[in-house]
Design a protein around this motif. Structure first.
Motif, PDB file in Angstrom:
ATOM      1  N   PRO A 290       1.170  -1.041  -0.052  1.00  0.00           N
ATOM      2  CA  PRO A 290      -0.048   0.479  -0.194  1.00  0.00           C
ATOM      3  C   PRO A 290       1.188   1.118   0.343  1.00  0.00           C
ATOM      4  CG  PRO A 290      -0.505  -0.998   2.410  1.00  0.00           C
ATOM      5  CD  PRO A 290       1.014  -1.966   0.890  1.00  0.00           C
ATOM      6  N   GLU A 291       1.804   0.467   0.219  1.00  0.00           N
ATOM      7  CA  GLU A 291       2.740   2.221   0.256  1.00  0.00           C
ATOM      8  C   GLU A 291       3.300   2.648  -0.897  1.00  0.00           C
ATOM      9  OE1 GLU A 291       3.740   0.317   4.176  1.00  0.00           O
ATOM     10  OE2 GLU A 291       3.606  -0.885   1.652  1.00  0.00           O
ATOM     11  N   VAL A 292       3.237   1.865  -2.419  1.00  0.00           N
ATOM     12  CA  VAL A 292       3.651   1.920  -2.946  1.00  0.00           C
ATOM     13  C   VAL A 292       2.891   3.319  -4.375  1.00  0.00           C
ATOM     14  CG1 VAL A 292       4.218   1.354  -5.975  1.00  0.00           C
ATOM     15  CG2 VAL A 292       4.521  -0.326  -4.083  1.00  0.00           C
ATOM     16  N   GLU A 293       3.246   4.496  -4.441  1.00  0.00           N
ATOM     17  CA  GLU A 293       3.023   6.038  -5.084  1.00  0.00           C
ATOM     18  C   GLU A 293       3.071   5.686  -6.668  1.00  0.00           C
ATOM     19  OE1 GLU A 293       3.678   9.279  -3.285  1.00  0.00           O
ATOM     20  OE2 GLU A 293       3.876   9.149  -1.883  1.00  0.00           O
ATOM     21  N   LEU A 294       4.005   5.259  -6.963  1.00  0.00           N
ATOM     22  CA  LEU A 294       4.232   5.107  -8.300  1.00  0.00           C
ATOM     23  C   LEU A 294       5.254   4.481  -8.844  1.00  0.00           C
ATOM     24  CD1 LEU A 294       5.582   9.473  -8.687  1.00  0.00           C
ATOM     25  CD2 LEU A 294       3.272   8.169  -9.757  1.00  0.00           C
ATOM     26  N   ALA A 295       4.353   3.981 -10.224  1.00  0.00           N
ATOM     27  CA  ALA A 295       5.534   2.766 -11.093  1.00  0.00           C
ATOM     28  C   ALA A 295       6.544   3.254 -11.803  1.00  0.00           C
ATOM     29  CB  ALA A 295       4.825   1.788 -11.628  1.00  0.00           C
ATOM     30  N   ALA A 296       8.054   3.074 -11.954  1.00  0.00           N
ATOM     31  CA  ALA A 296       8.583   3.230 -13.110  1.00  0.00           C
ATOM     32  C   ALA A 296       9.242   2.361 -14.194  1.00  0.00           C
ATOM     33  CB  ALA A 296       9.147   4.562 -12.770  1.00  0.00           C
ATOM     34  N   PRO A 297      10.044   1.532 -15.318  1.00  0.00           N
ATOM     35  CA  PRO A 297      10.208   1.511 -15.515  1.00  0.00           C
ATOM     36  C   PRO A 297      11.159   0.897 -15.090  1.00  0.00           C
ATOM     37  CG  PRO A 297      10.579   2.792 -17.365  1.00  0.00           C
ATOM     38  CD  PRO A 297       9.588   4.066 -16.104  1.00  0.00           C
ATOM     39  N   GLY A 298      12.646  -0.236 -15.259  1.00  0.00           N
ATOM     40  CA  GLY A 298      13.057  -0.986 -13.992  1.00  0.00           C
ATOM     41  C   GLY A 298      13.550  -1.958 -14.411  1.00  0.00           C
ATOM     42  N   SER A 299      12.804  -2.899 -15.730  1.00  0.00           N
ATOM     43  CA  SER A 299      13.457  -3.853 -15.825  1.00  0.00           C
ATOM     44  C   SER A 299      14.454  -3.997 -17.058  1.00  0.00           C
ATOM     45  CB  SER A 299      13.090  -4.887 -16.610  1.00  0.00           C
ATOM     46  OG  SER A 299      11.767  -5.906 -15.672  1.00  0.00           O
ATOM     47  N   SER A 300      15.995  -4.602 -17.265  1.00  0.00           N
ATOM     48  CA  SER A 300      16.957  -4.082 -17.768  1.00  0.00           C
ATOM     49  C   SER A 300      16.886  -2.548 -18.910  1.00  0.00           C
ATOM     50  CB  SER A 300      16.189  -5.368 -19.353  1.00  0.00           C
ATOM     51  OG  SER A 300      16.514  -6.606 -18.833  1.00  0.00           O
ATOM     52  N   ILE A 301      17.572  -1.913 -17.863  1.00  0.00           N
ATOM     53  CA  ILE A 301      17.589  -0.770 -18.554  1.00  0.00           C
ATOM     54  C   ILE A 301      19.343  -0.283 -18.374  1.00  0.00           C
ATOM     55  CG2 ILE A 301      17.526   1.736 -17.383  1.00  0.00           C
ATOM     56  CD1 ILE A 301      15.122   0.530 -17.468  1.00  0.00           C
ATOM     57  N   TYR A 302      19.425   0.049 -19.771  1.00  0.00           N
ATOM     58  CA  TYR A 302      20.610   0.353 -20.136  1.00  0.00           C
ATOM     59  C   TYR A 302      21.294   1.589 -19.744  1.00  0.00           C
ATOM     60  CZ  TYR A 302      24.342   1.304 -23.431  1.00  0.00           C
ATOM     61  OH  TYR A 302      25.967   1.245 -24.010  1.00  0.00           O
ATOM     62  N   SER A 303      22.164   1.722 -19.289  1.00  0.00           N
ATOM     63  CA  SER A 303      22.743   3.238 -18.410  1.00  0.00           C
ATOM     64  C   SER A 303      24.495   3.802 -18.402  1.00  0.00           C
ATOM     65  CB  SER A 303      21.891   3.929 -16.942  1.00  0.00           C
ATOM     66  OG  SER A 303      22.421   4.993 -16.456  1.00  0.00           O
ATOM     67  N   GLU A 350       0.166   7.927 -15.488  1.00  0.00           N
ATOM     68  CA  GLU A 350      -0.885   6.576 -16.426  1.00  0.00           C
ATOM     69  C   GLU A 350      -1.011   5.564 -15.787  1.00  0.00           C
ATOM     70  OE1 GLU A 350      -0.020   4.700 -20.114  1.00  0.00           O
ATOM     71  OE2 GLU A 350       1.607   6.197 -19.703  1.00  0.00           O
ATOM     72  N   ASN A 351      -2.296   4.902 -15.818  1.00  0.00           N
ATOM     73  CA  ASN A 351      -3.260   3.947 -15.245  1.00  0.00           C
ATOM     74  C   ASN A 351      -2.222   2.993 -16.030  1.00  0.00           C
ATOM     75  OD1 ASN A 351      -4.108   2.305 -13.824  1.00  0.00           O
ATOM     76  ND2 ASN A 351      -6.663   3.324 -14.209  1.00  0.00           N
ATOM     77  N   LEU A 352      -1.858   1.733 -15.701  1.00  0.00           N
ATOM     78  CA  LEU A 352      -1.317   0.555 -16.170  1.00  0.00           C
ATOM     79  C   LEU A 352      -2.905  -0.180 -16.308  1.00  0.00           C
ATOM     80  CD1 LEU A 352       2.472   0.888 -15.532  1.00  0.00           C
ATOM     81  CD2 LEU A 352       1.077   1.652 -17.656  1.00  0.00           C
ATOM     82  N   GLY A 353      -3.438  -0.214 -15.585  1.00  0.00           N
ATOM     83  CA  GLY A 353      -4.471  -1.515 -15.327  1.00  0.00           C
ATOM     84  C   GLY A 353      -3.990  -2.595 -14.645  1.00  0.00           C
ATOM     85  N   LEU A 354      -2.916  -2.162 -13.419  1.00  0.00           N
ATOM     86  CA  LEU A 354      -2.626  -2.755 -12.303  1.00  0.00           C
ATOM     87  C   LEU A 354      -3.386  -2.310 -10.948  1.00  0.00           C
ATOM     88  CD1 LEU A 354       1.598  -2.586 -13.146  1.00  0.00           C
ATOM     89  CD2 LEU A 354      -0.212  -4.223 -13.279  1.00  0.00           C
ATOM     90  N   SER A 355      -2.783  -3.370  -9.708  1.00  0.00           N
ATOM     91  CA  SER A 355      -3.418  -3.125  -8.527  1.00  0.00           C
ATOM     92  C   SER A 355      -2.817  -1.860  -8.137  1.00  0.00           C
ATOM     93  CB  SER A 355      -4.027  -4.436  -7.832  1.00  0.00           C
ATOM     94  OG  SER A 355      -2.131  -4.741  -6.855  1.00  0.00           O
ATOM     95  N   SER A 356      -3.277  -0.974  -7.077  1.00  0.00           N
ATOM     96  CA  SER A 356      -2.969  -0.083  -6.485  1.00  0.00           C
ATOM     97  C   SER A 356      -1.646  -0.334  -5.288  1.00  0.00           C
ATOM     98  CB  SER A 356      -3.569   0.577  -6.229  1.00  0.00           C
ATOM     99  OG  SER A 356      -4.269  -0.419  -4.700  1.00  0.00           O
ATOM    100  N   ASN A 357      -0.992  -1.301  -4.592  1.00  0.00           N
ATOM    101  CA  ASN A 357      -0.893  -2.573  -4.609  1.00  0.00           C
ATOM    102  C   ASN A 357       0.477  -2.178  -5.013  1.00  0.00           C
ATOM    103  OD1 ASN A 357      -1.345  -2.514  -2.680  1.00  0.00           O
ATOM    104  ND2 ASN A 357      -1.470  -4.359  -1.865  1.00  0.00           N
ATOM    105  N   GLN A 358       0.588  -2.460  -6.542  1.00  0.00           N
ATOM    106  CA  GLN A 358       1.320  -2.629  -7.772  1.00  0.00           C
ATOM    107  C   GLN A 358       1.655  -0.819  -8.116  1.00  0.00           C
ATOM    108  OE1 GLN A 358      -0.523  -5.108 -10.319  1.00  0.00           O
ATOM    109  NE2 GLN A 358       1.064  -7.156  -9.324  1.00  0.00           N
ATOM    110  N   GLN A 359       0.594  -0.577  -8.884  1.00  0.00           N
ATOM    111  CA  GLN A 359       1.250   0.339  -9.403  1.00  0.00           C
ATOM    112  C   GLN A 359       1.136   2.221  -8.676  1.00  0.00           C
ATOM    113  OE1 GLN A 359      -1.455   0.940 -12.923  1.00  0.00           O
ATOM    114  NE2 GLN A 359      -2.837   2.076 -12.125  1.00  0.00           N
ATOM    115  N   GLY A 360       0.736   1.769  -7.627  1.00  0.00           N
ATOM    116  CA  GLY A 360       0.526   3.078  -6.782  1.00  0.00           C
ATOM    117  C   GLY A 360      -0.409   3.893  -7.299  1.00  0.00           C
ATOM    118  N   ASN A 361      -0.392   4.999  -7.941  1.00  0.00           N
ATOM    119  CA  ASN A 361      -0.952   5.870  -8.815  1.00  0.00           C
ATOM    120  C   ASN A 361      -1.016   5.853 -10.325  1.00  0.00           C
ATOM    121  OD1 ASN A 361      -2.622   7.864  -6.891  1.00  0.00           O
ATOM    122  ND2 ASN A 361      -1.026   7.993  -6.041  1.00  0.00           N
ATOM    123  N   GLY A 362      -0.179   4.582 -10.431  1.00  0.00           N
ATOM    124  CA  GLY A 362       0.398   4.544 -11.743  1.00  0.00           C
ATOM    125  C   GLY A 362       1.249   4.588 -12.532  1.00  0.00           C
ATOM    126  N   LEU A 363       1.436   4.646 -13.575  1.00  0.00           N
ATOM    127  CA  LEU A 363       3.281   5.274 -14.531  1.00  0.00           C
ATOM    128  C   LEU A 363       3.434   6.623 -14.617  1.00  0.00           C
ATOM    129  CD1 LEU A 363       5.479   2.961 -15.713  1.00  0.00           C
ATOM    130  CD2 LEU A 363       4.377   3.766 -17.967  1.00  0.00           C
TER     131      LEU A 363
END
Length: 370
Positions: A290-303, A350-363
């Motif tokens: 429930p603490e998740v507020e936002l989601a962001a890209p984290g898989s296979s990130i080139y940097s 942006e709402n990705l259609g995931l649960s709020s526990n997963q995406q918070g308010n979205g991407l």
């Protein structure tokens, strides 16, 4: 690619030298039609080899001091040249290209590039990477580096790679090479609280958070955490938040799980960030709760990576600096407070259609936020 003893690739060499007919004439070709000419590099031994090459030339482009020339010669002259014993090689004068800058998929997915096109690049923002340090000589970061401090040694230079990777996601320069970050004109500050193994004490991390607040910097990016909390660290994040710092924090990599966000992300002062993949799904490793507020890209990130290099890593650690960069744009360039930036990023996600526990308010959606 296979190479001959002179280091020349077989693909570019027209024919390996080694013929023995040193006296074979190559004159009489200079008046060939332009369509029959080819631009070649010719390496020679001695003046007779140089003269043979020049005698065949229609145009001389380079006359090097290391016993080589670049010429335009008729195609039919090549065989005669390569058969001369004093000609070391004849190769087509190929081309090389500048290494292009890569737009990482995460920066693209959160529409940070669209924000850049509109002039929002984080100019004026101060983003602290509270981590393993930053590679001070990295060509994609050096012009954006401000100051720093270390609580695990005398230098804040990165000796692990993790901090440099996060720094590039947040604010790698838009310089035509390597990668570009979310806020490519923000100032990065290194606050080294994790050692070369990627570990650090609660007190060192708390000291780092306090330091960020005392410097008056906009954003503290914390791609770190643990399964249990600390009163000292809680006090530190409260102090920083009350002093205007936006605290972007990784939710943790305990997934698949439920209600497993780590510390310090669980603290109310921190913006807990989960991780998504390039299919807009939740990354398999991402902690949720429930603490998740936002989601962001984290898989296979080139940097960026330490040692002036680049690497691809995965984790909520990589999701976190996407949000840190976005907060930097809002605070440094648009004048938002830490609380105002927090509200803005949550309200435009942006709402990705995931649960709020997963995406918070979205991407995270940087362009919508600005």
């Amino acid at each position: 690619m296979p190479r001959n003893k002179n280091g020349v690739s077989r693909r570019n060499v027209l024919k390996v030298t080694g013929g023995a007919t040193a006296g074979l004439a190559v004159t009489g070709f200079a008046n060939a039609k332009p369509s029959d000419r080819v631009r070649v590099n010719i390496g020679y031994t001695g003046e007779s080899g140089r003269r043979a090459a020049l005698d065949a030339a229609s145009v001389v482009h380079h006359d090097f001091s290391f016993d080589a020339v670049t010429l335009e010669v008729p195609k039919r002259a090549i065989t005669a040249l390569e058969q001369r014993s004093e000609v070391r090689y004849v190769e087509e004068d190929g081309t090389m290209h500048a290494y292009a800058q890569t737009l990482p998929w995460g920066v693209d997915r959160v529409d940070a590039d669209a924000a850049h096109d509109s002039g929002y690049t984080g100019s004026g923002a101060d983003i602290a990477i509270i981590d393993t340090g930053i590679d001070a000589s990295h060509p994609d970061l050096d012009n954006n580096l401000g100051s720093g401090t270390s609580y695990v040694g005398s230098s804040w230079d990165d000796d692990n790679g993790h901090g440099t990777h996060c720094a590039g996601i947040a604010a790698a320069e838009d310089n035509g090479q390597g990668v570009v970050g979310v806020a490519p004109e923000a100032t990065l500050h290194a606050v080294k609280v994790l050692n070369s193994n990627g570990s650090g004490s609660y007190s060192d991390i708390a000291a780092g958070v306090e330091y960020v607040a005392n410097q008056g910097w906009d954003v503290g990016s914390m791609s770190l955490g643990g399964s249990s909390g600390s009163s000292a660290l809680k006090d530190a994040v409260s102090y920083a938040y009350d002093n205007g710092v936006f605290l972007a924090t990784a939710a943790g990599n305990s997934g698949p799980c439920s209600n497993c966000v780590g510390y310090p992300a669980v603290y109310s002062e921190c913006v807990a960030i989960s991780s998504t993949n390039d299919s807009d799904g939740l990354s398999y490793f991402s902690s949720t709760g429930p603490e998740v507020e936002l989601a962001a890209p984290g898989s296979s990130i080139y940097s960026t990576y330490y040692g002036d290099s680049y690497d691809t890593l995965s984790g909520t650690s990589m999701a976190c600096p996407h949000v840190a960069g976005a907060a930097g744009i809002l605070m440094g360039q648009l004048g938002y407070s830490n609380t105002g930036a927090r509200s803005r990023l949550n309200n435009t996600a942006e709402n990705l259609g995931l649960s709020s526990n997963q995406q918070g308010n979205g991407l995270l959606d940087v362009y919508s936020a600005i």
